[in-house]
Design an enzyme around this catalytic site. Structure first.
Site, PDB file in Angstrom:
ATOM      1  N   LYS A   1      36.232  45.902 -16.479  1.00 42.52           N
ATOM      2  CA  LYS A   1      37.317  44.997 -16.099  1.00 42.52           C
ATOM      3  C   LYS A   1      37.709  44.050 -17.247  1.00 42.52           C
ATOM      4  CE  LYS A   1      34.670  44.101 -12.561  1.00 42.52           C
ATOM      5  NZ  LYS A   1      33.795  45.281 -12.581  1.00 42.52           N
ATOM      6  N   ILE A   2      36.699  43.445 -17.885  1.00 38.33           N
ATOM      7  CA  ILE A   2      37.014  42.469 -18.937  1.00 38.33           C
ATOM      8  C   ILE A   2      37.520  43.175 -20.197  1.00 38.33           C
ATOM      9  CG2 ILE A   2      36.028  40.669 -20.437  1.00 38.33           C
ATOM     10  CD1 ILE A   2      34.082  40.048 -18.044  1.00 38.33           C
TER      11      ILE A   2
ATOM     12  N   ASP B   1      32.547  53.509 -24.860  1.00 39.00           N
ATOM     13  CA  ASP B   1      31.960  53.303 -23.538  1.00 39.00           C
ATOM     14  C   ASP B   1      31.409  54.656 -23.108  1.00 39.00           C
ATOM     15  OD1 ASP B   1      31.568  52.937 -20.700  1.00 39.00           O
ATOM     16  OD2 ASP B   1      32.981  51.266 -20.753  1.00 39.00           O
TER      17      ASP B   1
ATOM     18  N   CYS C   1      30.066  44.843 -22.606  1.00 42.54           N
ATOM     19  CA  CYS C   1      29.237  45.719 -21.770  1.00 42.54           C
ATOM     20  C   CYS C   1      28.057  44.922 -21.216  1.00 42.54           C
ATOM     21  CB  CYS C   1      28.754  46.918 -22.577  1.00 42.54           C
ATOM     22  SG  CYS C   1      27.731  46.473 -23.972  1.00 42.54           S
ATOM     23  N   PRO C   2      27.421  45.423 -20.166  1.00 40.02           N
ATOM     24  CA  PRO C   2      26.281  44.681 -19.601  1.00 40.02           C
ATOM     25  C   PRO C   2      25.053  44.787 -20.494  1.00 40.02           C
ATOM     26  CG  PRO C   2      26.627  46.732 -18.400  1.00 40.02           C
ATOM     27  CD  PRO C   2      27.738  46.634 -19.392  1.00 40.02           C
TER      28      PRO C   2
ATOM     29  N   THR D   1      30.966  37.718 -25.538  1.00 43.14           N
ATOM     30  CA  THR D   1      31.091  36.925 -24.303  1.00 43.14           C
ATOM     31  C   THR D   1      30.265  37.575 -23.194  1.00 43.14           C
ATOM     32  OG1 THR D   1      33.044  38.153 -23.638  1.00 43.14           O
ATOM     33  CG2 THR D   1      33.436  36.053 -24.764  1.00 43.14           C
ATOM     34  N   SER D   2      29.448  38.580 -23.540  1.00 42.72           N
ATOM     35  CA  SER D   2      28.752  39.308 -22.461  1.00 42.72           C
ATOM     36  C   SER D   2      27.369  38.745 -22.182  1.00 42.72           C
ATOM     37  CB  SER D   2      28.686  40.792 -22.779  1.00 42.72           C
ATOM     38  OG  SER D   2      29.931  41.366 -22.479  1.00 42.72           O
ATOM     39  N   ARG D   3      26.389  39.159 -22.950  1.00 39.10           N
ATOM     40  CA  ARG D   3      25.039  38.608 -22.804  1.00 39.10           C
ATOM     41  C   ARG D   3      24.436  38.495 -24.196  1.00 39.10           C
ATOM     42  NH1 ARG D   3      26.589  37.153 -18.687  1.00 39.10           N
ATOM     43  NH2 ARG D   3      25.743  37.477 -16.588  1.00 39.10           N
TER      44      ARG D   3
ATOM     45  N   ASP E   1      29.796  33.190 -27.187  1.00 42.69           N
ATOM     46  CA  ASP E   1      29.785  32.399 -25.949  1.00 42.69           C
ATOM     47  C   ASP E   1      28.416  32.500 -25.280  1.00 42.69           C
ATOM     48  OD1 ASP E   1      31.106  30.796 -23.892  1.00 42.69           O
ATOM     49  OD2 ASP E   1      30.923  32.581 -22.621  1.00 42.69           O
TER      50      ASP E   1
ATOM     51  N   GLU F   1      19.472  31.361 -24.804  1.00 42.76           N
ATOM     52  CA  GLU F   1      20.295  30.261 -24.264  1.00 42.76           C
ATOM     53  C   GLU F   1      19.696  29.586 -23.033  1.00 42.76           C
ATOM     54  OE1 GLU F   1      23.844  32.598 -23.189  1.00 42.76           O
ATOM     55  OE2 GLU F   1      23.477  32.064 -21.101  1.00 42.76           O
TER      56      GLU F   1
ATOM     57  N   HIS G   1      28.386  29.464 -22.951  1.00 47.47           N
ATOM     58  CA  HIS G   1      28.545  30.399 -21.820  1.00 47.47           C
ATOM     59  C   HIS G   1      29.604  29.878 -20.840  1.00 47.47           C
ATOM     60  CE1 HIS G   1      26.213  33.785 -19.624  1.00 47.47           C
ATOM     61  NE2 HIS G   1      27.471  33.753 -19.194  1.00 47.47           N
TER      62      HIS G   1
HETATM   63  P1  NAI Z   1      32.199  46.063 -15.828  1.00 50.09           P
HETATM   64  O1  NAI Z   1      31.017  46.528 -15.043  1.00 50.09           O
HETATM   65  O2  NAI Z   1      33.551  46.107 -15.191  1.00 50.09           O
HETATM   66  O3  NAI Z   1      32.294  46.906 -17.198  1.00 50.09           O
HETATM   67  C1  NAI Z   1      31.225  47.106 -18.060  1.00 50.09           C
HETATM   68  C2  NAI Z   1      31.546  48.357 -18.878  1.00 50.09           C
HETATM   69  O4  NAI Z   1      30.541  48.490 -19.889  1.00 50.09           O
HETATM   70  C3  NAI Z   1      31.517  49.652 -18.050  1.00 50.09           C
HETATM   71  O5  NAI Z   1      32.714  50.386 -18.279  1.00 50.09           O
HETATM   72  C4  NAI Z   1      30.294  50.390 -18.582  1.00 50.09           C
HETATM   73  O6  NAI Z   1      30.439  51.815 -18.548  1.00 50.09           O
HETATM   74  C5  NAI Z   1      30.244  49.871 -20.012  1.00 50.09           C
HETATM   75  N1  NAI Z   1      28.956  50.041 -20.682  1.00 50.09           N
HETATM   76  C6  NAI Z   1      27.712  50.029 -20.139  1.00 50.09           C
HETATM   77  N2  NAI Z   1      26.802  50.222 -21.106  1.00 50.09           N
HETATM   78  C7  NAI Z   1      27.488  50.351 -22.275  1.00 50.09           C
HETATM   79  C8  NAI Z   1      27.087  50.577 -23.628  1.00 50.09           C
HETATM   80  N3  NAI Z   1      25.802  50.683 -23.963  1.00 50.09           N
HETATM   81  N4  NAI Z   1      28.057  50.679 -24.570  1.00 50.09           N
HETATM   82  C9  NAI Z   1      29.370  50.550 -24.250  1.00 50.09           C
HETATM   83  N5  NAI Z   1      29.794  50.344 -22.974  1.00 50.09           N
HETATM   84  C10 NAI Z   1      28.863  50.249 -22.009  1.00 50.09           C
HETATM   85  O7  NAI Z   1      31.836  44.596 -16.328  1.00 50.09           O
HETATM   86  P2  NAI Z   1      32.846  43.400 -16.691  1.00 50.09           P
HETATM   87  O8  NAI Z   1      33.241  42.708 -15.444  1.00 50.09           O
HETATM   88  O9  NAI Z   1      33.892  43.888 -17.595  1.00 50.09           O
HETATM   89  O10 NAI Z   1      31.838  42.429 -17.477  1.00 50.09           O
HETATM   90  C11 NAI Z   1      31.250  42.775 -18.725  1.00 50.09           C
HETATM   91  C12 NAI Z   1      30.113  41.816 -19.020  1.00 50.09           C
HETATM   92  O11 NAI Z   1      30.651  40.504 -19.234  1.00 50.09           O
HETATM   93  C13 NAI Z   1      29.138  41.611 -17.860  1.00 50.09           C
HETATM   94  O12 NAI Z   1      28.106  42.570 -17.908  1.00 50.09           O
HETATM   95  C14 NAI Z   1      28.609  40.222 -18.063  1.00 50.09           C
HETATM   96  O13 NAI Z   1      27.373  40.322 -18.765  1.00 50.09           O
HETATM   97  C15 NAI Z   1      29.637  39.565 -18.958  1.00 50.09           C
HETATM   98  N6  NAI Z   1      30.261  38.381 -18.350  1.00 50.09           N
HETATM   99  C16 NAI Z   1      30.217  37.185 -19.046  1.00 50.09           C
HETATM  100  C17 NAI Z   1      30.819  36.057 -18.544  1.00 50.09           C
HETATM  101  C18 NAI Z   1      30.836  34.754 -19.304  1.00 50.09           C
HETATM  102  O14 NAI Z   1      31.146  33.699 -18.730  1.00 50.09           O
HETATM  103  N7  NAI Z   1      30.539  34.750 -20.595  1.00 50.09           N
HETATM  104  C19 NAI Z   1      31.471  36.077 -17.225  1.00 50.09           C
HETATM  105  C20 NAI Z   1      31.514  37.388 -16.599  1.00 50.09           C
HETATM  106  C21 NAI Z   1      30.913  38.479 -17.151  1.00 50.09           C
END
Ligand code: NAI
Length: 328
Positions: A154-155, A174, A202-203, A229-231, A255, A260, A292
């Protein structure tokens, strides 16, 4: 009224949860402390616990929650890398908010990139001091540059759309390709070699832990900027610091940070922060750190609170809910 236990409360959390709790028939006891094995007992006698990204949901905490009679933990965030799923299996049902505002996070990525590139954070301070010099402020056009997005969920997809608006070329990697995304998918190595800017979307999993390390940093362009911005633990911070010190890459917008948990969201301005890697990263002119906060918009907080309360409501009513984290 069912009672809920809320951990790691910040003033902005209360505003949104207080706004919606009565509509779902809940009262909430807010605690500033984080969830950990010692504080789990605070949840005793309540219908569910609400936790956040840096709460400790290790096996010890899960045991303590379970002993306190808790059967439901609702994470008010998307990622759940802080949860011991094996320990929770069969004892505690877990929920998350997978989809609240991809715009909030994608837009923050761009805010960080534009700030670092065009030095608006420094310009703001200079002009307040009537220093109108432009020395050291030269940036580059985003137009025509290549953005490499790692993770097109999504992001990542929202970010791709914004980048196209800037006239950037977007490439992605991906393991699960989205055919509707109309993106050029490449392997990770190609992405790292071709991108001017790399965004991690990615997660954090066993496979993605330290995906940015010495080996992968060595593949990047000398001016490449990395956005995370992920982890935090997607990046080996020590290797990142080393690459920045050796001027092997152009900069970093962070971020999130792998260590952290005990720092972010708190005010340490009157303390000596002992984390040498973080303090050295923050000291570099080509690094921008935010605490974050990518999710922090009114729209996202509103959606997070409603979905979290709905998740708990569904648990209590025995309704199926797609936001449940299924323990392996
Ligand atoms: P999502 O689940 O919609 O998309 C994650 C994508 O990453 C999926 O398409 C998946 O196939 C792909 N993926 C998994 N392992 C991978 C790898 N090794 N290499 C490349 N792609 C891979 O998740 P969304 O909603 O887009 O969020 C992404 C991340 O953003 C979350 O996991 C979360 O950790 C982080 N996040 C951070 C926030 C912040 O405030 N900084 C807020 C919300 C989310």
């Amino acid at each position: 009224m069912q009672s809920l236990c809320f951990y790691d409360t910040k003033p902005y959390d209360r505003i949104y949860f207080d706004r919606f709790k009565s509509a779902y028939g809940f009262e909430i006891d807010y605690f500033e402390t984080k969830l950990n094995p010692k504080t789990a007992v605070l949840a005793k006698g309540r219908s569910a616990a609400i936790a956040f990204v840096n709460d400790d949901l290790s096996a010890k905490t899960i045991n303590a929650l379970s002993e306190s009679g808790i059967r439901c933990v609702a994470l008010r965030c998307a990622g759940f890398n802080n949860v011991d799923l094996e320990a929770a299996k069969g004892r505690i049902r877990l929920y998350r908010v997978p989809d609240y505002s991809p715009y909030a996070v994608a837009e923050h990525s761009i805010a960080m990139l534009l700030t670092l590139n065009r030095k608006t954070h420094k310009a703001y301070l200079r002009t307040r001091d009537f220093n109108f010099s432009l020395n050291g402020f030269v940036g580059f056009d985003l137009h025509g540059k290549t953005m490499g997005i790692i993770g097109t969920g999504k992001i990542g997809l929202t970010l791709a759309g914004i980048c196209r608006g800037f006239g950037m070329e977007v490439i992605a990697c991906d393991p699960v390709r989205n055919p509707k995304a109309k993106l050029e998918y490449v392997d990770l190595e190609t992405l790292l070699r071709r991108s001017d800017i790399i965004s991690l979307n990615c997660p954090l999993t066993k496979e993605s832990h330290h995906m940015i390390c010495k080996k992968t940093l060595d593949l990047m362009k000398p001016n490449a900027i990395i956005i995370n911005t992920s982890r935090g633990a997607l990046i080996d911070s020590e290797a990142l610091l080393d690459a920045l010190m050796k001027e092997k890459i152009g900069g970093a917008c962070l971020d999130v940070y792998e260590e952290e948990t005990d720092l972010f969201y708190e005010d340490y301005s009157n303390h000596i922060v002992k984390d040498n890697i973080l303090t050295r990263l923050i000291s570099l002119p080509n690094v921008l750190v935010t605490s974050h906060q990518a999710f922090l918009t009114h729209d996202a907080l509103s959606a997070i609170s409603q979905t979290t309360l709905q998740n708990i409501s569904d648990f209590l009513a025995g309704r199926a809910n797609p936001n449940e984290i299924l323990c392996r």
